[in-house]
Design a protein around this motif. Structure first.
Motif, PDB file in Angstrom:
ATOM      1  N   UNK A 166     -36.241 -26.896 -58.576  1.00 20.26           N
ATOM      2  CA  UNK A 166     -36.056 -28.028 -57.441  1.00 20.26           C
ATOM      3  C   UNK A 166     -34.589 -27.783 -57.145  1.00 20.26           C
ATOM      4  N   UNK A 167     -33.843 -27.621 -58.160  1.00 21.77           N
ATOM      5  CA  UNK A 167     -32.142 -27.430 -58.014  1.00 21.77           C
ATOM      6  C   UNK A 167     -31.801 -25.997 -57.207  1.00 21.77           C
ATOM      7  N   UNK A 168     -32.486 -24.990 -57.711  1.00 20.06           N
ATOM      8  CA  UNK A 168     -32.200 -23.687 -56.951  1.00 20.06           C
ATOM      9  C   UNK A 168     -32.620 -24.064 -55.484  1.00 20.06           C
ATOM     10  N   UNK A 169     -33.866 -24.537 -55.112  1.00 20.23           N
ATOM     11  CA  UNK A 169     -34.348 -24.794 -53.928  1.00 20.23           C
ATOM     12  C   UNK A 169     -33.208 -25.550 -53.055  1.00 20.23           C
ATOM     13  N   UNK A 170     -32.708 -26.835 -53.483  1.00 17.98           N
ATOM     14  CA  UNK A 170     -31.622 -27.384 -53.218  1.00 17.98           C
ATOM     15  C   UNK A 170     -30.458 -26.434 -52.587  1.00 17.98           C
ATOM     16  N   UNK A 171     -29.997 -25.693 -53.591  1.00 21.26           N
ATOM     17  CA  UNK A 171     -28.757 -24.665 -53.311  1.00 21.26           C
ATOM     18  C   UNK A 171     -29.148 -23.720 -52.039  1.00 21.26           C
ATOM     19  N   UNK A 192     -37.525 -40.542 -72.386  1.00 21.88           N
ATOM     20  CA  UNK A 192     -37.448 -39.348 -73.224  1.00 21.88           C
ATOM     21  C   UNK A 192     -36.897 -38.165 -72.653  1.00 21.88           C
ATOM     22  N   UNK A 193     -37.206 -37.714 -71.501  1.00 15.57           N
ATOM     23  CA  UNK A 193     -36.668 -36.489 -70.818  1.00 15.57           C
ATOM     24  C   UNK A 193     -35.762 -36.511 -69.865  1.00 15.57           C
ATOM     25  N   UNK A 194     -35.180 -37.511 -69.560  1.00 16.70           N
ATOM     26  CA  UNK A 194     -34.210 -37.917 -68.692  1.00 16.70           C
ATOM     27  C   UNK A 194     -33.022 -37.073 -68.886  1.00 16.70           C
ATOM     28  N   UNK A 195     -32.297 -37.108 -70.216  1.00 16.80           N
ATOM     29  CA  UNK A 195     -31.106 -36.490 -70.475  1.00 16.80           C
ATOM     30  C   UNK A 195     -31.327 -35.005 -70.313  1.00 16.80           C
ATOM     31  N   UNK A 196     -32.524 -34.435 -70.585  1.00 14.53           N
ATOM     32  CA  UNK A 196     -32.626 -33.004 -70.892  1.00 14.53           C
ATOM     33  C   UNK A 196     -32.758 -32.493 -69.311  1.00 14.53           C
ATOM     34  N   UNK A 197     -33.547 -33.135 -68.499  1.00  7.84           N
ATOM     35  CA  UNK A 197     -33.572 -32.943 -67.079  1.00  7.84           C
ATOM     36  C   UNK A 197     -32.456 -32.809 -66.051  1.00  7.84           C
ATOM     37  N   UNK A 227     -38.425 -29.024 -67.367  1.00  7.41           N
ATOM     38  CA  UNK A 227     -37.031 -28.197 -67.020  1.00  7.41           C
ATOM     39  C   UNK A 227     -37.365 -27.197 -66.151  1.00  7.41           C
ATOM     40  N   UNK A 228     -38.627 -26.546 -65.971  1.00  3.95           N
ATOM     41  CA  UNK A 228     -39.059 -25.602 -65.099  1.00  3.95           C
ATOM     42  C   UNK A 228     -38.855 -26.277 -63.604  1.00  3.95           C
ATOM     43  N   UNK A 229     -39.383 -27.333 -63.520  1.00  9.13           N
ATOM     44  CA  UNK A 229     -39.433 -27.953 -62.280  1.00  9.13           C
ATOM     45  C   UNK A 229     -38.066 -28.361 -61.846  1.00  9.13           C
ATOM     46  N   UNK A 230     -37.195 -29.078 -62.759  1.00  7.27           N
ATOM     47  CA  UNK A 230     -35.917 -29.395 -62.469  1.00  7.27           C
ATOM     48  C   UNK A 230     -35.066 -27.959 -61.974  1.00  7.27           C
ATOM     49  N   UNK A 259     -30.246 -29.833 -64.375  1.00  5.54           N
ATOM     50  CA  UNK A 259     -29.962 -29.814 -63.119  1.00  5.54           C
ATOM     51  C   UNK A 259     -28.390 -29.602 -62.846  1.00  5.54           C
ATOM     52  N   UNK A 260     -27.822 -30.426 -63.799  1.00  8.08           N
ATOM     53  CA  UNK A 260     -26.358 -30.319 -63.717  1.00  8.08           C
ATOM     54  C   UNK A 260     -25.712 -28.768 -63.825  1.00  8.08           C
ATOM     55  N   UNK A 261     -26.632 -27.909 -64.663  1.00 11.27           N
ATOM     56  CA  UNK A 261     -26.177 -26.885 -64.857  1.00 11.27           C
ATOM     57  C   UNK A 261     -26.109 -25.836 -63.801  1.00 11.27           C
TER      58      UNK A 261
END
Length: 168
Positions: free
Chosen positions: A63-68, A9-14, A57-60, A18-20
């Motif tokens: 996580x993305x910011x931490x990766x960057x 259900x939530x894959x596309x939104x996450x 969305x907050x977790x994603x 992340x892509x943004x």
């Protein structure tokens, strides 16, 4: 809701979130996987089931910011270079073009070493400063026709030297 359904259900939104942040499809996929792993481990801490989308969305995002941040740190790119790059972009400067122009100017200066002072001055005023023949004539108190012919001769001489350089 079981975890498989939650994922579907939530894959596309996450992925969009992340892509943004990441701007790379493969890395965004990795962030999505990591997000769902973190969510799975902390499922019991979620109190309101209606806010699952926002929670994921907050977790994603985090996580993305931490990766960057990790990537910047691992690359060892000093902050000064990032700032300089941004300043150049904001000011509309093209660093590569500036370097290329500087190298071209040095080459031209080298080829004009034995030109007369007057020829050098005329070429600098015309080519570097972008003045028109009439403006140069007024500045140097010369006849515009004389300025035009001297610039023409100096340019021709410079072209000949450049042609010899390229054919050698």
């Amino acid at each position: 809701m079981d975890f498989t359904t939650l994922y579907k259900v939530h894959y596309d939104r996450v992925f969009q979130v992340s892509f943004a942040v990441i701007r790379d499809r493969q890395l965004a996929e990795d962030i999505v996987q990591e997000t769902f792993i973190k969510a799975y481990k902390k499922m019991d801490s979620l109190q309101d089931g209606d806010k699952v989308d926002a929670w994921l969305c907050v977790i994603a995002t985090r996580t993305a910011i931490d990766f960057v941040r990790r990537e910047r740190k691992n690359r060892g790119c000093p902050m000064e270079l990032d700032v300089l790059g941004c300043l150049g972009k904001e000011a509309g400067h093209n660093v590569a073009a500036e370097v290329e122009m500087k190298m071209l100017k040095e080459l031209l200066d080298e080829k004009m070493e034995d030109f007369s002072k007057e020829d050098k001055k005329l070429l600098v005023l015309k080519m570097e400063r972008g003045l028109k023949e009439r403006e140069i004539a007024n500045a140097l108190e010369m006849n515009p026709a004389t300025v035009k012919s001297k610039i023409h001769r100096a340019r021709r001489k410079l072209k000949e030297r450049m042609a010899v350089e390229l054919s050698a």
